[in-house]
Design an enzyme around this catalytic site. Structure first.
Site, PDB file in Angstrom:
ATOM      1  N   CYS A   1      39.261  10.066 -14.801  1.00 61.60           N
ATOM      2  CA  CYS A   1      37.890   9.547 -14.892  1.00 61.60           C
ATOM      3  C   CYS A   1      37.200   9.608 -13.528  1.00 61.60           C
ATOM      4  O   CYS A   1      37.511   8.800 -12.646  1.00 61.60           O
ATOM      5  CB  CYS A   1      37.919   8.114 -15.422  1.00 61.60           C
ATOM      6  SG  CYS A   1      36.290   7.351 -15.477  1.00 61.60           S
TER       7      CYS A   1
ATOM      8  N   CYS B   1      35.097   6.484 -12.691  1.00 58.32           N
ATOM      9  CA  CYS B   1      35.905   5.308 -12.336  1.00 58.32           C
ATOM     10  C   CYS B   1      36.487   5.441 -10.925  1.00 58.32           C
ATOM     11  O   CYS B   1      36.508   4.476 -10.171  1.00 58.32           O
ATOM     12  CB  CYS B   1      37.075   5.118 -13.300  1.00 58.32           C
ATOM     13  SG  CYS B   1      36.675   5.387 -15.023  1.00 58.32           S
ATOM     14  N   ASP B   2      37.003   6.636 -10.579  1.00 58.76           N
ATOM     15  CA  ASP B   2      37.817   6.768  -9.359  1.00 58.76           C
ATOM     16  C   ASP B   2      37.210   7.652  -8.276  1.00 58.76           C
ATOM     17  O   ASP B   2      37.760   7.735  -7.174  1.00 58.76           O
ATOM     18  CB  ASP B   2      39.215   7.319  -9.726  1.00 58.76           C
ATOM     19  CG  ASP B   2      39.946   6.395 -10.686  1.00 58.76           C
ATOM     20  OD1 ASP B   2      39.796   5.167 -10.524  1.00 58.76           O
ATOM     21  OD2 ASP B   2      40.629   6.882 -11.590  1.00 58.76           O
TER      22      ASP B   2
END
Ligand code: NAP
Length: 326
Positions: free
Chosen positions: A136, A139-140
């Site tokens: 992701c 997300c990261d």
């Protein structure tokens, strides 16, 4: 259990399909519960920007997810934050078993559990997940600011996420196993125009290497020549599609060879009163708008199903009363 304790409809999964089903079910006056363990919105929460939801030229995935959730809850939808461990179909009512030991019952169930990112299944992938390996970008990606990233895949997700990562990273190497991307023409154009993205064609990652500081390289193999090489990198983002989350699908339900559930045009499975929507349902395209459309279809069909069931019960009542009276 008295019939007043039985839900008309239980929706399992709170992505765009499940939440849309919740809106339609509440508006159809069905006594409805939606069960979702994670944040409402599902995969929408991982999208930096959604640009194909009609009515919003650009909207953040998390913001759209919140709007879906607020809309559904404005009708009083009962949202239960629990894990579902089993869906047991019944003749009249279906049973939904929760991880906390509770069981809920409903005349109709909509399964909207979506899918999970597919794994490359190569050495280093599982070991270094969360330590440089991710599925992701939204997300990261933040952790890879001004760093080098290897992204894997050639579909819409791989290209969309690579474009997002290129905004943060110093360099993105997009590794694709063929010589042509599967992604839409518009996304391909954007990727080609982004100077921070370099596509490594006809290549697969065969191993992810890390030391105490995290991921530092990947081994590559050319799918045409078999030639091996090493690409240094700070992180590996894998976007090679996803697999359906079908573990709650009851035995005997019709599925295709890839594990997606086959339904009729009302999104109903071969088990009466059990509907499947969104990314878990066999279909050609997987989009927010398509999952939402499934949700509306299934909720309207469920309303019709429940109404028919209840009117059948009412029709049977005089006979029962006659027996009692005799
Ligand atoms: P996808 O379309 O199935 O693409 C998966 C990609 O990964 C393909 O390029 C495939 O290569 C590659 N791949 C698969 N297994 C691999 C392996 N073992 N090793 C190396 N490469 C592998 O999946 P997706 O991109 O996640 O998209 C899923 C669905 O969501 C699609 O319908 C897509 O259109 C939709 N989507 C839409 C948007 C949007 O419209 N904004 C955004 C994201 C996703 P091959 O091409 O060689 O098969």
């Amino acid at each position: 259990m008295s019939s007043s304790e039985i839900y008309d409809l239980i929706i399992i999964g709170g992505g765009p399909g499940g939440l849309t089903a919740g809106i339609y079910a509440m508006r159809a006056a069905l006594k409805t519960a939606l069960i979702e363990l994670g944040a409402p919105g599902g995969q929408m929460n991982n999208s930096d920007s959604v640009e194909n939801w009609p009515g919003d030229e650009h909207i953040g995935g998390a913001e759209l997810a919140m709007k879906f959730s607020q809309h559904a809850q404005s009708y009083g939808l009962d949202v239960i934050s629990q894990e579902v461990v089993e869906l047991k179909p019944g003749l009249d009512v279906h049973t939904v078993k929760l991880a906390n030991g509770d069981s809920l019952m409903a005349h109709a169930v909509i399964l909207a559990t979506g899918g999970s990112p597919r794994k490359l299944q190569i050495p280093g992938e599982e070991e270094y997940y969360g330590k440089g390996v991710s599925y992701c970008g939204v997300c990261d990606g933040f952790f890879f600011r001004d760093k080098t990233i290897v992204a894997v895949g050639g579909g819409d997700t791989a290209v969309e996420e690579s474009l997002y990562l290129a905004k943060l990273a110093k360099q993105v190497y997009l590794v694709h196993r063929r010589d042509a991307l599967r992604a839409s023409a518009l996304l391909q154009q954007r990727a080609m125009a982004e100077c921070k993205i370099e596509i490594l064609w006809n290549s697969v990652v065969t191993e992810i290497k890390a030391n105490d500081n995290g991921v530092y390289a990947v081994d590559l193999k050319n799918t045409q020549t078999g030639e091996k090489s090493i690409q240094t990198t700070d992180g590996v983002f894998i976007f090679i599609g996803f697999d359906p989350n079908n573990k709650l699908v009851p035995a005997g339900t019709k599925m295709n060879a890839d594990g997606y559930v086959v339904t009729d045009e009302k999104c109903e499975t071969n088990a009466p009163g059990i509907f499947v929507i969104g990314d878990l349902r066999e279909k050609y395209f997987r989009q927010i708008v398509i999952s939402a459309s499934d949700g509306a279809t299934a909720a309207l069909a469920a309303a019709h199903f429940v109404e028919t069931r209840k009117s059948a019960e009412v029709c049977e009542l005089p006979e029962a009363l006659q027996t009692e009276a005799s």
